[in-house]
Design a protein around this motif. Structure first.
Motif, mmCIF file in Angstrom:
data_model
loop_
_atom_site.group_PDB
_atom_site.id
_atom_site.type_symbol
_atom_site.label_atom_id
_atom_site.label_comp_id
_atom_site.label_asym_id
_atom_site.label_seq_id
_atom_site.Cartn_x
_atom_site.Cartn_y
_atom_site.Cartn_z
ATOM 1 N N UNK A 78 44.496 35.356 51.385
ATOM 2 C CA UNK A 78 45.415 34.500 51.081
ATOM 3 C C UNK A 78 45.792 34.958 49.285
ATOM 4 N N UNK A 79 44.622 34.713 48.613
ATOM 5 C CA UNK A 79 45.265 35.163 47.728
ATOM 6 C C UNK A 79 45.977 36.293 47.370
ATOM 7 N N UNK A 80 45.722 37.982 47.895
ATOM 8 C CA UNK A 80 46.708 38.825 48.442
ATOM 9 C C UNK A 80 47.792 38.680 48.433
ATOM 10 N N UNK A 81 47.700 37.842 50.149
ATOM 11 C CA UNK A 81 48.783 37.574 50.291
ATOM 12 C C UNK A 81 50.108 37.144 49.960
ATOM 13 N N UNK A 82 49.246 35.225 49.137
ATOM 14 C CA UNK A 82 49.963 34.489 48.254
ATOM 15 C C UNK A 82 50.353 35.206 46.880
ATOM 16 N N UNK A 83 50.025 35.477 46.531
ATOM 17 C CA UNK A 83 50.873 36.482 45.317
ATOM 18 C C UNK A 83 51.555 37.837 45.407
ATOM 19 N N UNK A 84 52.156 38.186 47.027
ATOM 20 C CA UNK A 84 52.731 39.225 47.064
ATOM 21 C C UNK A 84 53.807 37.915 47.689
ATOM 22 N N UNK A 85 53.574 37.661 48.248
ATOM 23 C CA UNK A 85 54.570 36.184 48.518
ATOM 24 C C UNK A 85 55.910 35.060 46.772
ATOM 25 N N UNK A 86 54.887 35.312 46.431
ATOM 26 C CA UNK A 86 55.071 35.103 45.152
ATOM 27 C C UNK A 86 56.030 35.993 44.299
ATOM 28 N N UNK A 87 55.642 37.257 43.839
ATOM 29 C CA UNK A 87 56.247 37.858 43.541
ATOM 30 C C UNK A 87 57.836 37.930 44.492
ATOM 31 N N UNK A 88 57.503 39.137 45.516
ATOM 32 C CA UNK A 88 58.769 38.580 46.250
ATOM 33 C C UNK A 88 59.863 37.515 46.059
#
Lengths: 366, 666
Positions: free
Chosen positions: B365-375
């Motif tokens: 979730x950390x990986x996915x969350x960071x990716x979403x935030x950057x997007x």
């Protein structure tokens, strides 16, 4: 003005219902139909608390067994130690079967103690379900007590109990220790029973209790490791109002047995009566679900039937473990006596507790 | 057995279905995190109704998915708008927002995201290992040790006090006094609650945090009447720079991630002070302090790394002992019980695979969350180029909505506005708000743990080794901070710089200092008659506060304009770009809003507020006004029905309760 009006309306409705009941009693019970409607189950605590979990667990089964299968949602109305939300429910819930209230020992206690901030009267509500719970009191093995019969050997040794507060649910163990004649110092300010268990494991507290499921998962390993010793369970009340052993812990004596093991006679007196009242309200009949004042009889009956059917639902029985424990839910007409236990107290016993709290813990309840 | 559990949990997590449910949690966390003031409690409450009856590991994935993205996405509000995204990210504002104002929002965001990413993964690693071995560590933290940790937190006030230590101490004491409102931990006596049910449990932290940081900031931005970003580009370039910053300060990032994990692991301290400890720590240990409070990237990195890793640490006591470290953990625990899992020692024996499913879910979730935030960052950042008066009603909607979550009561909003005015004045007169907030957060805990430590084992408990070690750390950190401060001669400015004060009248700040003094006198008088255990804490605070306030008052009365105690932000050159919103008018709008809620209820008041504000202040056309109002109403209706809330009600609801439709009445 509004309130009077509503009361008037309620009275008229009740009279009407009473009249129609006498005319065609069996037909009326079938008229209740909640199809397409939403039932709000008020919980005067925030999300994630014990009462919230309890209601969320029951909600789908209530929906399944009520006529018309209404949507049942949980409405949390937190604040004021559950007094605020209950006050609000008492003031404005409509007697149409679409609003339901679930409370807990910590809502009953201020009512029983005569707290001036309480604006609800349990005698007004119509109970439709009462859920009991239980707990086990234990002490460290290092105290040198093998069971309740050896408690007398502690003499004046001071035990320490990590408490959530003098008028919280921890009033029940406080009164239990008082009745038993144990010398216990109460350290207040814990934020949950988990805190108390941690203090026990650290050696800061030297007597503690946990509710059944927490006892099974967290204390039984300590008992097996030989570091903790169970003393007694609070027990459960049977249909006649007699104390019985807790079905989750058939091998552990209940409170009265423990008293007899320690003192060689049955407990009696006003302190014991007070204990039994608060034990009833805090454990044996901890969580009642109620309909508002003046709810028509056929709706009350529909709810009682629904909870009775829910309690027999094999799916509910299969998944009840962590939430309801092994306790028999009071449903149908069985709710009335247990509800009375949870919500009434002898005036002398009430006065005794108020004085006790005032003198020992400077609690003022005006 | 452990490796086996780790691997089987991994194969569990890497299924399409699991990731799907994880994403539900991540997206919920993202939305809740982006909206200022809403945190994990709201996120968990949103998903809790769906948990019952779900496949256990999927339900866990959904709930866990919220956590890491929250501590990443709450950065948006903190950095872009200077409004705390959640209670855990207040300290990010101090350096993040100045960076955004300088046009370096992209740099601040990317540094924050990367630090948060590293912190989050670090937290998951810590959870993997510590869940097996941390039991003795957690059990070694008794009441005395916890009390020393609160002292460690309070010692940060010395660092964050800014120009005047006595002002810092007085502000902290005022926070402690406010925190003492409600039931005394030792006796249950009610203090300073004016006989109301509302105050019997004290004031909720989210209200105090929003009042101190969000209300003043919105007022200040309105006053400037422009977009937040002053340069052309919404967030500026500098994505790479931010990553570089985190790389340059990689050891700092890891050190603070470790600090966060340890603080998260100790139950009882609560998550909301961890960010301030991290900030205080990075200031204390940095040689050059001149840029802190003005946009030092280290301030952002330190806080974000710490708050991200504390989640992983916080799960250790939650799983091992079933003790929730925070409000959101309490709901997580409820979710576990609903799916039939009772946390306890079994989480590291028979249920070890469940534990590691949680760990892997957290990491993923950390990986996915960071990716979403950057997007989403470029899109979200666009809000900073919108004319602020058009944004302000939404901000006020969201923060008032967040403010009434704890009690769902109109009084929550009254408290927000009253404390908001205090926040505006604290800011204007240069009283360090972080010190105030630290005092407030730690008031209950410090009193409770001191009392419990003494009750459990007397003063002897203060000779235990961990107590002494923490005491040594406190002394060292204060000493180090003073030494490096003297060497570099710089002080951190948490409340901005006060320009020449020679021309402004002195009486407003004297009056405010006297009001603070009045608060201490009130505290003293209100609590002196309680029992010994109930009064000792508030009375001591009142006395300390009175001395500190007197030390602030003295130079103000003497008119010593060189003293650090003298400060009035109003003495800055009146900005030429000043808009139509003076502070007094702004307060008038807020009071008017709450007053209209008391009459017509929250929903109608929001509509009225939107229309009036957009027409009069933002000078928007009718079409724009109606569209924006509609948008506000839709957001409100979605949140209300999803959380199944009762909105604060007014006279209208009281009299016509039976005749109003949803959402006017609920």
């Amino acid at each position: 003005m509004q309130a009077t009006l509503r009361r008037l309306k309620g009275a008229v409705a009740a009279a009407f219902v009473a009249a129609s009941l006498t005319a065609a009693a069996p037909a009326a019970a079938q008229e209740v139909d909640f199809s397409g409607q939403t039932v709000e189950w008020w919980i005067p605590f925030s999300e994630g608390g014990g009462s919230d979990v309890w209601a969320r667990f029951f909600a789908p089964y209530l929906s399944r067994h009520l006529p018309g299968n209404p949507n049942v949602i949980i409405r949390n109305v937190p604040g004021g130690g559950s007094i605020t939300g209950t006050n609000e429910f008492a003031a404005r819930a409509r007697p149409n079967g679409l609003q339901l209230l679930g409370t807990s020992g910590s809502t009953q206690f201020p009512f029983l103690l005569g707290d001036s901030r309480v604006r609800y009267d349990y005698a007004d509500f119509q109970p439709v379900l009462v859920s009991p719970t239980g707990g086990v009191v234990y002490i460290p093995a290092s105290a040198g007590v093998a069971d309740a019969s050896e408690l007398g050997e502690l003499g004046e040794t001071e035990l320490v109990y990590a408490s959530q507060g003098a008028t919280s649910l921890d009033l029940v163990p406080m009164l239990a220790f008082e009745v038993l004649g144990l010398n216990v110092r109460h350290v207040f300010g814990m934020t949950g029973r988990g805190d108390g268990r941690l203090a026990f494991e650290r050696g800061e507290a030297t007597i503690d209790y946990q509710t059944s499921s927490a006892y099974l998962t967290n204390v039984v390993p300590l008992v097996e490791a030989g570091t903790a010793v169970p003393l007694f369970s609070y027990g459960v009340l049977d249909a006649e109002g007699n104390l019985q052993r807790d079905p989750s812990f058939p091998e552990i004596p209940h409170f009265i047995e423990a008293y007899e093991m320690m003192h060689g006679e049955k407990p009696s007196g006003v302190a014991f009566e007070a204990y039994m009242s608060f034990f009833g309200s805090g454990f044996a009949a901890q969580k009642p679900a109620m309909l508002p004042k003046d709810t028509p009889e056929n709706i009350v009956q529909a709810y009682r039937d629904a909870f009775a059917a829910a309690a027999k639902d094999p799916e509910l029985i299969a998944s009840a473990g962590e939430v309801l424990g092994d306790y028999e839910q009071a449903v149908g007409d069985g709710v009335v006596p247990l509800y009375k236990v949870a919500t009434t107290i002898d005036p002398d016993a009430r006065e005794w507790v108020r004085t006790y709290l005032n003198e020992n813990h400077s609690v003022m309840l005006d | 057995m452990v490796t086996e559990a780790i691997l089987s949990a991994l194969s569990n997590v890497l299924t399409f279905q699991h990731i799907q449910y994880l994403m539900i949690g991540v997206v919920t966390g993202l939305i809740v995190g982006v909206l200022p003031g809403l945190g994990g409690i709201v996120g968990m409450s949103l998903l809790l109704p769906f948990v019952y009856g779900m496949e256990p590991t999927l339900a866990l994935a959904m709930l866990i998915g919220i956590l890491p993205v929250l501590s990443t996405s709450d950065t948006f509000a903190s950095i872009l708008m200077g409004i705390p995204g959640s209670s855990a990210s207040q300290a990010t504002i101090l350096d993040g927002f100045p960076l955004a104002k300088k046009g370096q929002a992209a740099r601040a965001l990317s540094a924050a995201f990367s630090a948060s990413f590293i912190g989050g993964l670090f937290g998951a690693v810590v959870l993997t290992v510590c869940v097996l071995v941390a039991r003795p560590l957690i059990l070694s933290f008794g009441a005395a040790e916890l009390f020393m940790l609160t002292m460690f937190g309070l010692s940060m006030v010395g660092t964050l006090a800014g120009n005047s230590l006595s002002k810092g101490i007085a502000a902290c004491a005022a926070g402690l006094a406010l925190g003492a409102v409600g039931a005394a931990p030792a006796t249950g006596e009610y203090r300073m609650e004016f006989g109301t049910l509302y105050l019997m449990n004290g004031l909720p932290l989210v209200i105090v945090g929003l009042a101190l940081f969000a209300i003043p900031e919105i007022g200040d931005l309105l006053r400037r009447n422009s977009a937040i970003a002053q340069e052309g580009s919404p967030i500026g370039a500098g994505w790479k720079q931010g990553l570089k910053d985190t790389w340059v300060y990689r050891w700092l990032t890891l050190r603070l991630a470790a600090l966060g994990a340890v603080l998260g692991m100790i139950p009882g301290l609560g998550g909301s002070v961890v960010d301030w400890i991290a900030y205080g720590h990075v200031v204390q240990t940095s040689r050059d302090k001149s840029q802190f409070g003005k946009g030092d990237i280290r301030g952002v990195i330190a806080v974000e790394s710490t708050t991200a890793s504390k989640d992983g640490g916080g799960l250790v006591p939650t799983l091992l002992f079933g003790i929730p470290g925070s409000g959101s953990m309490a709901i997580f625990l409820a979710g576990m019980v609903l799916i039939g899992l009772q946390p306890g020692p079994s989480m590291v024996s028979t249920n070890l695979d469940v534990t590691y499913t949680i760990v892997w879910s957290l990491a993923l979730a950390n990986v996915l969350g960071t990716a979403l935030c950057i997007l989403l960052a470029p899109a979200i950042a666009k809000i900073t180029i919108v004319r602020y008066p058009l944004v302000a009603p939404f901000m006020i909607l969201v923060i008032t909505f967040a403010a009434f979550q704890p009690n769902r009561s109109l009084y929550d909003l009254v408290a927000l506005v009253v404390l908001g005015i205090v926040g505006i004045l604290l800011r204007r007169f240069g009283w360090p708000r972080p010190a105030f907030l630290i005092g407030f957060v730690l008031a209950t805990q410090s009193e409770r743990y001191l009392y419990q430590a003494l009750q459990f084992s007397g003063w002897n408990s203060f000779q235990r080794p961990i107590v002494l070690i923490i005491a040594a750390i406190i002394i060292l950190s204060i000493g180090f901070s003073m030494y490096s401060q003297r060497k570099s001669g710089t002080k951190i400015e948490v409340e901005g710089k006060s320009a020449a004060t020679a021309t402004t009248a002195m009486w407003p700040q004297v009056a405010f200092t006297l009001a603070i003094m009045g608060l201490f006198v009130f505290t003293f008088v209100e609590t002196i008659n309680l029992s010994q255990l109930g009064r000792i804490f508030p009375v001591s605070i009142a006395l300390v506060g009175m001395v500190a306030a007197a030390l602030v008052l003295w130079p103000q009365i003497r008119g010593n304009r060189a003293s650090g105690a003298v400060f009035d932000a109003e003495s800055k050159e009146p900005a030429e770009s000043e808009g139509p919103m003076t502070p007094l008018k702004y307060i008038g709008w807020l009071v008017g809003f709450v007053a209209s809620i008391a009459v017509v209820g929250y929903f109608l008041a929001v509509i009225g507020f939107f229309v009036a504000f957009l027409r009069i202040i933002a000078k928007a056309g009718w079409l724009q006004t109606l569209l924006l109002t509609l948008l506000g109403a839709i957001i409100l209706m979605i949140l209300t029905s999803a959380l199944n809330l009762i909105l604060p009600e007014g006279l209208l609801q009281q009299y016509f309760y039976d005749r109003l439709p949803w959402p006017l009445v609920s």
